[in-house]
Write an enzyme that holds these catalytic residues in place. Structure first.
Site, PDB file in Angstrom:
ATOM      1  N   SER A 136     -47.092  25.370   0.220  1.00  0.00           N
ATOM      2  CA  SER A 136     -45.786  24.717   0.661  1.00  0.00           C
ATOM      3  C   SER A 136     -45.695  23.498  -0.602  1.00  0.00           C
ATOM      4  O   SER A 136     -46.765  22.957  -1.866  1.00  0.00           O
ATOM      5  CB  SER A 136     -46.981  23.684   1.528  1.00  0.00           C
ATOM      6  OG  SER A 136     -47.200  24.659   2.738  1.00  0.00           O
ATOM      7  N   HIS A 171     -49.832  21.904   9.054  1.00  0.00           N
ATOM      8  CA  HIS A 171     -50.889  22.731   8.870  1.00  0.00           C
ATOM      9  C   HIS A 171     -51.981  21.931   9.718  1.00  0.00           C
ATOM     10  O   HIS A 171     -52.588  23.036  10.207  1.00  0.00           O
ATOM     11  CB  HIS A 171     -50.423  23.800   7.272  1.00  0.00           C
ATOM     12  CG  HIS A 171     -49.211  24.090   6.801  1.00  0.00           C
ATOM     13  ND1 HIS A 171     -49.439  25.255   7.529  1.00  0.00           N
ATOM     14  CD2 HIS A 171     -48.334  23.500   5.699  1.00  0.00           C
ATOM     15  CE1 HIS A 171     -47.747  25.982   7.315  1.00  0.00           C
ATOM     16  NE2 HIS A 171     -47.240  24.813   6.215  1.00  0.00           N
TER      17      HIS A 171
END
Lengths: 496, 496, 496, 496
Positions: free
Chosen positions: C328, C426
């Site tokens: 990410s 997340h």
């Protein structure tokens, strides 16, 4: 040593490899593993091309294992150019027809002359069977393996390349190509083809291929291809169940108000805000590009059928639609013109292509003194797109180039049929040579190929079958008054 | 006068009509309208079956209009039985090979004997072309019309019917059938077929056809067919893009724990509450029915390929699955037995099929006095399913019938191959005659056909190609110990 | 005057128009023709937003004609920015809840306190109904018109734009947005979404949209997108039957041998000759991009569900696959760092972000004299990608930037949850903050956003539900040792 | 003790089980294994129905694991009838709205009366949230699990069964049913439904269900259903992506030359040889059967929308089609008549339903003496289909039965709307009560239900929206002259 260009072979090598990977699955090799030392051509051929069964047992012969076909394909694809030629030579020469046997049966047939019909038919059938090349069976078996049909199409492309590049002139290579063509003709007969309309919703893979295959008016980018499948455009292809995802022949159509007289309005300048089509604006269907994608299907009629199917499709979508026409390039016109000019120069004479008046006008338009223009400089003038920018040159050259082009299309022949292959294609389909269009393709390519001229072959639906038969049988070309007038202008004003 | 049964022709007349309606669309008739007085056969044939182009122009001949093909199809379908025969007779006789031309070219070929290869090949190719029947081109064209392929399949079915019913014994009719078979073989080559798994989610239309076509173990109702496509069952078919919605050959498979020894557990008594299959219960794939649906595709190998494709399909679904076997009926066994008994009676002798001991045991089981049973009454006993209900008869008859059946399958031959067609089919595919099963089909039909016996032909995957080649070339049958033991029992205890 | 940026509104204006064309079909207007003078907002609202039926007749009210919804949509789409705001303001204020009625029913409910349960429930239900805004019914009706759901998604995007740009701070605008969100949540509940795997065979239209929507690592060209759907890559999207052809949220996955530590190997340098994937090379699934495409679905949980569905999908395709992780970006890290540096400068003090030793090393690496580097020049250093080219700078800066970044992700909070939105996403899904990666995105964008650092949020499948609940309820972040070590380094060596 | 009929519950138990098998996949149970002793209802409810998050954290609450929903579904499906009632009682009572909290927030709202709008809206929103039953969240979560939507539809069917069988009269059970209906209304809103045309090519599974669900004119066999999807017939259904393969509401249409006046010509006697429809024979679309298949969707409007969508579909297929009408049964007419007759008998008076003249004519037709016929024997006469066979009885009874039926449909009301549910359905949709048809359904069922009378509700497309609104708001029925005349006949000649 051997000047094979093998263009196609190279170009699909990657696809060949990938097709191969798919085809060779482990299970095929349980019994015939690729172990031991590499095989020679002869070993491979001997093992994979089985003997022809006798006439009596022809329906009782065991099917060879699939691994045979796969091994053949695998081996063939590992060969380089020279090896390919050698391999095909061996295959066609050593595994073809058993000539001795044919002679014997031909002799026997002659003896039946006075016998009853049953005996004659029987003798004929045996003779016919004996004329089957031994490799024909292998080709049939390969067609049944996954990826096999595509392999054979590519194999035929290699054969055509070899023949046309004169890498070999052996008659048995031609025989092999002919046998393969016969088989492919059956497999690709029109009842087995599927018409697909390509749209922006079609798989990306297809659209990418369509873009690559478009040879007539190259697709520049994805915006370009999106437009060619968008409103007021149609794109159709034939596909075949044995070669999924592979368009075989592609036809691009523009739906217009009048039969288009230039290509720019179709592929360059066209832009519409409409997301739905206005039925009332659709009066003509213009076929502006047709491309065959498989070199190996040369001689297998597809384009003609595609045009007919598409006409039917469009008629059912637009019942009032009545004008169908191509807008076609004229490849070879410039080259033909150059040939004439070269010849004239070699013969040391001036050219009679233009009248004296015209010749002077060109010189004037170029700012040259009278008599200053040579054949060479005239030729250079035509092949650069300089003259396009000069209004006076454009005006001056138009009558001469138009009549020369009309003659090129209408009068130049090969074995009695139109020399220009595009003309020949549409005339065979029954179209009429309808209209030559000045400044119809002003792209560099268009200028270089045909001095910017394009031509409409028009399909008058109730005349096509008569036209087609007439052309094929008597070689007479159906042409419009405009074309015939230009031809007569040519006769009056030009000397070749 | 002419005792044609024409079973198939009748049965699809409705479908023919509907197919026709679809095929005959107005546009085909714009130029060739069906006006004027009805045409005679000769007129129709003359118009629709064009002359063969010369060898030189064979690639330059105009395509005949589609209306030709449609008119031919239309006319043919309007004929009754006798007319059909007359029409096919004319077609095959008057529009076949030009025998005079063949003879001439055969003569020319003989003259080339000493010439170079190119000349020979050229002469051969001309000869080969001359052996093409004139009607072959029409057949090709018909295949391209919508519904045309199906028409040709049905036409071939008519030809087969005519030949097998001996309505005609003309050799040119057989030639026509052979030419058509050759074409169909190419169009139905396996690369062009699609394997479809039939499930309860398949179109009703397909499932209804599957039910109708199932000849081996007739489908009784929709619950029955639902079960045959439900859990622990598979049903596969080949379809072809030119005949959509029409299964060509259908294979029914049961997924079982062991190779089934009787059919009742598969099609009658089977019931499962499972809606999902338990992988661990699937150890064997039993092919319990395979049906070809198109009479016209006789001789075009499909069933063999279907079995092979299905094996591969099942292996990928059940990687641990290793037992593949048929559970097959034995049509003809009872008839064969009856034939022997009749012969024995005609010859006025007792039968040696059973040993004396066995004969007596049967009499005892029937409550007869010793010596009271005649050949006739023995035969009647076997063909009614009375004996099935008597445990002692079942026990008494088993050894004799099993060894006789083994002999029938293993020992009786036609042209050297197994007489029984089902046996011949599986042996050609490379299966092993593996196990005869007593009381395997106790339905009236099963008793009447084969005294209730069924047989497993087992497919040992790493032996099938060797088996197939051996059988086809040497006619030696691969059989298990059980079968060979029964055969040797037969030799010891029975006399034919 | 009113500084609306209205980014989204603009961007889909074309699509809006085209959707509209589809939606407005003549038949809707047979009775309510758009004739007469143009209507004012008030007229339109009054006519299209019907009164709420009384509680008693709520199940007996006639359905308004579809033309109502279409007229509303049409009118709304013709408005410019200012008009849009005015219109939504009117709609939400004048056609919301009837507050007087609510008060009355709330009063009545209080009186039921001592009554039986049936009476209480009845009073509650009336109160609940009275709390329904009048416009809710219109929104429901619009969802039923073709293109209506997409219209409402876009309408909500406008509301979010208005609220976040502070173009309006009226509480009823927020109420309208909340009501709409509630409805959209039901329509886009996961049971109604369809998971689609996007491949090179997917429609071009979808692939083009996927390319446009990819915000994390922009797609450069069609070769790029082809690779992202090719071997060792997966691309999944949720679509909804009411918005066909429109991916709602898109997840890109790389199938790798180990959890990737940088993005270049995934989107830039990756090239494979394999056309089939080698199962043995697939040990990890790396989610390297997830994009929501519909601004109007803000707050409607989709991404979380998509990740879970994809995990299940991948598990069934690769049963041995056990490592799942994101790779990410860290948007905002550089901005945060800059903020700190600015503050330090404003406060006139040196920075404690680096230790003195580190500071000197940087100066040395830059060839500066000790003490020559200002906060400003330090900052400039970081935001250009100059330092990347100096091995010594890279080595020198690594420990400081890594620990600062760890702190930014782990320690910086907003309302108790992680400040960084990607981290928060997340962590809410139950992932663990697993590994920070140095030099993980060396593109100019990557350097500018996060000094080239990226982070893996790893999904340990048997921990995600506990992690998710813990994070949401106690705000405690699950982090690996590496991350916790970096955080503790930060505490030792940096001062904010 | 408790007289639940629970018809539906039983009938789909098998399907429930199978759906369950699919839904319960091993992975869901990794953490929450079904080990240990079986749970009590209270334990299950406590664990699976989580507490409602606070207003502040409502957007920040963790998603419960899917296993929660699956466990709830699993447990529920294991319950027997009594347990089901007990379970639903507990669920709706103990996990509904927190009444105390509602009261408190209602109190607070009253205090805001004089405050600013923002405060009011905030108080309203809190109050609104407090009115959400705790179980609502669970229902939403269940909808996201595979098979969850179908579970909830079935759960609602149970609730409706409980309520209508009076197994429980608790208001909270009704509340639960109402909450569920609200959710289902959103999920089954028309934008999310898919219109499917059912043909003979549709999956067998669907056609079998269509056959089973057809309640109006039962499907007798597969030939029957084949005809109902064949030429001159249409069958349409709405399906939903969350319940694949499950038709929700089914409409059967006959395409006819005139609006049909009896059902026999549609479902019994109809036979066509046409395989294609002749457009010119299609002037009217007759809706002869509409069936809802999901009891649990009671109150969710689907049929109305289906009719409207189908009208649009048919208009685009047959642009000239202008007559749309139902041909509907009249369930309840015979029962209503019997009720009147019973009452008249109880009251000891003769009946005024027929005039004296008519009464005598019936006696004459029956060969009875004047005055011999009792009310009882009159009733028996009507309910057996004997009278159908007597031409004189048919002629004699027609005027009386027709006017009584017209009154029953037009004059008998429930809460002001038509008592007959079929009439009410079509009138709500805006249809006109157009024509009563004598001898329209002469099947035993048709005689028994409505003395063989059927009715056309006609849809005049440009009147339906006005009709619908008028009927729903003013309860005035749109009726044709024929109907109104019959009603006035009733007033003249009959006394109830």
């Amino acid at each position: 040593r051997f000047p094979l260009r093998f263009g196609t072979l190279r170009s699909y090598s990657w696809r060949q490899l990938s097709a191969l990977k798919i085809a060779i699955k482990p299970q095929y090799f349980t019994t015939h593993a690729h172990s031991g030392p590499p095989k020679t051509m002869d070993e491979i051929l001997k093992r994979t091309v089985g003997p022809l069964p006798t006439y009596e047992t022809k329906d009782k012969s065991p099917l060879p294992p699939e691994s045979n076909s796969v091994e053949f394909m695998h081996f063939y694809r590992s060969l380089d150019k020279e090896q390919t030629l050698e391999f095909l030579d061996k295959l066609s020469l050593d595994f073809g027809v058993d000539h001795r046997n044919v002679l014997e049966l031909a002799g026997k047939l002659l003896e039946t002359q006075t016998r009853d019909l049953a005996t004659v038919l029987q003798a004929e059938d045996r003779l016919r069977y004996s004329l089957t090349p031994r490799y024909r069976q292998l080709l049939s078996h390969i067609s049944r393996v996954e990826g096999g049909v595509k392999f054979l199409v590519d194999l035929r492309a290699d054969l055509i390349e070899i023949i046309s590049s004169k890498a070999s002139d052996s008659p048995h290579i031609r025989d092999l190509s002919g046998t393969l063509k016969g088989l492919l003709s059956e497999w690709f007969s029109v009842g087995l083809l599927r018409l697909e309309r390509i749209t922006w919703q079609s798989p990306c893979e297809i659209l990418q291929k369509i873009s690559q295959y478009e040879a007539v008016h190259p697709v520049r980018n994805w915006t370009d291809i999106k437009r060619r499948v968008g409103p007021y455009r149609r794109c159709y292809a034939f596909t075949h169940s044995a070669m999924p995802g592979e368009p075989l022949v592609v036809l691009h159509v523009a739906l217009t108000q009048d039969i288009s007289s230039n290509i720019q309005t179709i592929v360059r300048e066209f832009a519409t805000l409409d997301t739905e089509e206005d039925m009332n604006k659709v009066n003509a269907a213009v076929f502006y590009s047709i491309s065959s994608t498989q070199g190996g299907l040369q001689g297998v009629e597809l384009g003609n059928y595609l045009i007919k199917r598409v006409v039917r499709e469009l008629q059912s979508e637009f019942p009032h639609l009545s004008q169908f026409s191509s807008l076609s390039p004229i490849p070879g016109f410039s080259a033909w013109l150059q040939g004439i000019l070269s010849q004239h120069r070699r013969e040391g004479r001036g050219t009679g292509l233009l009248s004296e008046m015209e010749w002077k006008e060109v010189e004037a338009a170029l700012g040259m003194e009278a008599g200053a223009m040579t054949l060479d400089s005239f030729w250079k003038l035509l092949t650069t797109n300089e003259w396009i920018r000069s209004q006076s040159l454009v005006r001056t050259l138009e009558p001469a180039l138009m009549r020369l082009c009309a003659w090129y299309l209408y009068g130049e022949k090969r074995r009695g049929y139109a020399l220009n292959p595009v003309a020949n294609f549409h005339l065979q389909n029954g179209a009429t040579m309808w209209r030559l269009n000045w400044l119809a393709d002003t792209s560099p390519r268009g200028i270089a190929n045909s001095c910017g001229i394009m031509v409409n072959y028009r399909y008058f639906l109730n005349e096509t079958s008569v036209n087609s038969a007439t052309y094929l049988q008597t070689k007479v070309i159906a042409a419009s008054e405009q074309v015939l007038n230009l031809v007569s202008q040519f006769h009056k004003n030009s000397k070749l």
